[in-house]
Design a protein around this motif. Sequence first.
Motif, PDB file in Angstrom:
ATOM      1  N   LEU A 155      -8.877   6.133  -7.754  1.00 44.58           N
ATOM      2  CA  LEU A 155      -7.890   6.718  -6.841  1.00 44.58           C
ATOM      3  C   LEU A 155      -6.621   7.086  -7.612  1.00 44.58           C
TER       4      LEU A 155
ATOM      5  N   GLU B 125      -5.393  10.880  -8.690  1.00 41.10           N
ATOM      6  CA  GLU B 125      -4.114  11.318  -8.159  1.00 41.10           C
ATOM      7  C   GLU B 125      -3.199  11.825  -9.268  1.00 41.10           C
TER       8      GLU B 125
ATOM      9  N   LYS C 248      -6.477   8.359   2.521  1.00 39.43           N
ATOM     10  CA  LYS C 248      -6.821   7.298   1.569  1.00 39.43           C
ATOM     11  C   LYS C 248      -6.185   5.959   1.932  1.00 39.43           C
ATOM     12  N   ILE C 249      -5.067   6.012   2.616  1.00 38.21           N
ATOM     13  CA  ILE C 249      -4.368   4.752   2.866  1.00 38.21           C
ATOM     14  C   ILE C 249      -4.140   4.495   4.349  1.00 38.21           C
TER      15      ILE C 249
ATOM     16  N   PRO D 211      -7.645   4.097   6.567  1.00 37.15           N
ATOM     17  CA  PRO D 211      -8.395   2.874   6.262  1.00 37.15           C
ATOM     18  C   PRO D 211      -7.609   1.610   6.581  1.00 37.15           C
ATOM     19  N   SER D 212      -6.309   1.665   6.355  1.00 40.93           N
ATOM     20  CA  SER D 212      -5.524   0.464   6.564  1.00 40.93           C
ATOM     21  C   SER D 212      -5.362   0.153   8.050  1.00 40.93           C
TER      22      SER D 212
ATOM     23  N   TYR E 175       0.843  -1.194   0.000  1.00 41.39           N
ATOM     24  CA  TYR E 175       0.000   0.000   0.000  1.00 41.39           C
ATOM     25  C   TYR E 175       0.877   1.242   0.000  1.00 41.39           C
TER      26      TYR E 175
ATOM     27  N   MET F 285       1.386  10.304  -4.023  1.00 40.46           N
ATOM     28  CA  MET F 285       0.302  10.889  -3.237  1.00 40.46           C
ATOM     29  C   MET F 285       0.851  11.951  -2.289  1.00 40.46           C
TER      30      MET F 285
ATOM     31  N   TRP G 196     -10.342  -1.660   0.996  1.00 41.64           N
ATOM     32  CA  TRP G 196     -11.524  -0.939   1.464  1.00 41.64           C
ATOM     33  C   TRP G 196     -12.187  -0.145   0.338  1.00 41.64           C
ATOM     34  N   LEU G 197     -11.616  -0.231  -0.843  1.00 39.46           N
ATOM     35  CA  LEU G 197     -12.223   0.458  -1.982  1.00 39.46           C
ATOM     36  C   LEU G 197     -12.739  -0.564  -2.978  1.00 39.46           C
TER      37      LEU G 197
ATOM     38  N   SER H 119      -1.712  -5.466  -4.724  1.00 37.44           N
ATOM     39  CA  SER H 119      -1.679  -4.169  -4.051  1.00 37.44           C
ATOM     40  C   SER H 119      -2.913  -3.327  -4.321  1.00 37.44           C
ATOM     41  N   LEU H 120      -4.064  -3.961  -4.292  1.00 37.46           N
ATOM     42  CA  LEU H 120      -5.298  -3.175  -4.371  1.00 37.46           C
ATOM     43  C   LEU H 120      -5.687  -2.803  -2.957  1.00 37.46           C
ATOM     44  N   LEU H 121      -6.357  -1.657  -2.814  1.00 40.43           N
ATOM     45  CA  LEU H 121      -6.775  -1.258  -1.481  1.00 40.43           C
ATOM     46  C   LEU H 121      -8.099  -1.951  -1.175  1.00 40.43           C
TER      47      LEU H 121
ATOM     48  N   ARG I 103      -3.347  13.117   1.412  1.00 38.98           N
ATOM     49  CA  ARG I 103      -4.117  12.069   0.749  1.00 38.98           C
ATOM     50  C   ARG I 103      -3.673  10.691   1.241  1.00 38.98           C
TER      51      ARG I 103
END
Lengths: 273, 666
Positions: free
Chosen positions: B101, B105, A190-191, A194-195, A173, A182, B92-93, B88-90, A186
């Motif tokens: 995203l 960006e 965004k990361i 949530p992570s 991530y 980023m 929670w999305l 490497s996907l997030l 952000r």
Amino acid sequence: MSTVTSSGFNVAQWWKRSRKTILPPLLGIGGFLLFWQLSASLGFTKLSGPLSLWTEERTRELLLYPFFDRGGLDKGLFLHTMSSLSRVAMGYTLAAVVGIGVGIAVGLNQALNRAFDPLFQFLRMVAPLAWVPIALVMFQQNQPAAIFVIFITSIWPILINTAEGVRQIPQDYRNVALVLQMSRKRFFTKILIPSALPYIFTGLRISIGLAWLAIIAAEIVMPGTPGIGFFIWDANQNGYVSDIVLGVIWIGAIGLILDRLMAWLQTRIATGR
Amino acid sequence: MTTLVAVQDVAKDFPLKGGGNYLALKGIDLEIRKGEFVSLIGHSGCGKSTLLNMIAGLDRPTGGTVLLEGESVKRPGPDKMVVFQNYSLLPWLTVRENIALAVDEVMPDLARSERDAVVEEHIAMVGLAHAAEKPPLQLSGGMRQRVAIARALAIKPKLLLLDEPFGALDALTRGNLQEKLMQICNEHELTAVMVTHDVDEAVLLSDRIVMLTNGPGSKIGGILEVDIPRPRQRLTVVHHPSYYSLRSEIIYFLNRQKRVKQWQAKPHKVLARHGLEKVNLDLGFIPLAACAPMAVAEAKGLFAKHGLDGVQLVRETSWRGITDGLLDGTLDAALMPSGMPTWMTAGGHGGEPTPVVTALTLSRNGNGITLASRLAEQGVRSVADYRDYLLRTNREPHTLGIVHPASMHNVLLRYWLASNAIDPDRDVHLQTLPPAQMLADLKDGSIDGYCVGEPWNVRAERERHGFPIVGDLEIWSGHPGKVLGAREDWALAYPNTHIALTKALLEACRYCADPAHWNELSLLLSDRRYLGMKPELIRFGVAAGCCDDTEAAPHTLFFGPGVNRPSRSEHLWILTQLARWSEIPFPRNYVEILERVCSVGVYSTAARELGFDDVSYQRGGIALFDGVPFNADDPIGYLNQLSIHKDFSIAEIPIGVPAPITNAAS
């Protein structure tokens, strides 16, 4: 998600399915209550049995009318609980805000972590009751002192878990953030958040139990304000043993509900992932 | 095409926990052109992902630079987007949000609606419109990787970097995704670098394949150009003539790396005992009937008898493995084709000329030329028929298999073809194949025939895939077959060991030469450690009915007057032939080379000490079937008189002064 059979509720089948999960706790709790009642009735202990909660008039009234307010400290159990909970809410919220904030800072910064981790580990070992005299000296008043005790007791799991959650953000991530260049802000929203969220919630859940434990301790030692802790202290002063039993059961129930609440919130957050 | 990425002399070392550094990569030079698909392949831990990360800017080299469009790569960025192995996907999305995203960006200047359009276009490109609202955890591995690819492509990178993108997928999904990726790369003319350990994947997808050696200090071991035209299809690519040679090239490379690693894992102290400088030897061989002396010396304890009690036989699959094993020192000595000592000494292997000595000829004869049965069905019975057949079908490719450019098979096959007015370079195509692969290739029709040692001729005939067109006895009866070879510096460092080894093998040769032992030999060689095939297929005499005039004689000669002594004139003849076909330039200093290659002294000492004085004398002259005389005093005149030859050159081969290896280097 599997579909639920709609064709009528079959009691026999339901029982067959859930027997194994329902029967043992019922038997366990029932057995325990029976043992307690018997030992009270047979005079093995001075502690009144569970039945006394109903047979004794004082406790029956308290059970039946949790909302009465005769002014001063003479209130129903629910009102006592509410004032305890409001104190918990304040101390716990403070702990959450500070804990998550500091946790993130410590999690992101290795040097900060090295500097403060021993201190955190040390402070977290101090029992809630030990904080009471210190809090009283610091604040000179019961209310802020009680809130401080809750705060200082419940902050550690939040802080430590948040820091761990931030450290555990998978390198993948981070790489995504790096490759996309980023901005810091952000990356945060965004990361990072949530992570680390599951870790933060684990901390929050552990802390809510600790906060609830701490309030009772604080109120018992700092009488004079309404609250469930005071209720027990008062009953003790007056020798109402079944009141104490009722208070204890009430505390346990509220703690259980708080924990379940956090657990539910946690699963809600987790399923959103 | 212009260069997009230039990796210049890049090195990378990592600090180790216990202090010190681990040198992962060093001296990496690589240029990647625009629109090119490059694969990095190597064993795990060879630093291929590290190299990719340095191109991506996720890692900084500790030496050298990586340039993207002439600018040094200092940090990661969306112009060199990475598709990671674990997606490497997030989580929670949703799929759409994950791609959005990245797009948000990287392209903040576009209007919302335009960005949405980019996102939707790429979701559709990888065929995931139906799953756009799902979180990645609800998707299969293949679908997740498609999302990762879509995300990478959506931001329009100059360079796409893929780190084992399909490693975690099942075979079917992998195949589909490879095709999808190929299609996308073709349509968008993408430049891509992919790390993989899947040989087929590398060949299928790449324009060039970069092979990395093992760490520590991995470097580029070779770069293969994949000349298969695009667009490629999985199922048709495998039929392209280059496919299998590329594939086997990579597999050879990877196996070689593995062997070196295993070799390095063992301790390699030089053990000196019994008055010998080194008794622990790794001897290379490849599974052929001619390896009999080595097998016998091992099985009968002849190595130990002469003091060499730490000998290990190392089975290689191709002669190339023997060459490389001698070059990198993993082999002490080896069974080799008789042309190999002079070929390596003259630098035929493509590197520095490496003097190799031979003290013993282990076998003579034992070879033959086999043509496919389908040629017999078209009436090919004799070499004249074959010449007619080639003329008749001159539009088709005609491939013949040889085992090694320096083997007697290549030299004899070419000589035989040329003497029969077939140009071995124009009329047919000679391809180098491992002996064990020849029969399979003959069977599936990718080659017309081959020249190889036993048992592969007998087997082809037995299994009715081929027929013998000519035996080696008819071309040059008594030609040298396999020899014992070792590096000159090795032989000088361990002279007594060299003599002991020669003695052990010479004694084994005598044992092999006795027809009474042949059944036992067949049985011994049929063991899995050696040939691993049925004993009746391993023959040392001539099969009845094949070559009537020689039926009574033993086919393979292992021992006898003039059989084992290294002969300078024979090696000179081989030198002329290697030069004739431009494998090497003809060495102006051929006298010096022959003097150093042929360790006649070692042989004589060994034979004398064994009491075999009677076998030391010189053999008769060199007599080939066409009767062209070979004058050892005028090799260049001989070369010029041969009718068919390539434009050979004559050059001085610098081989330095003889010097033993130092113990530190071993």
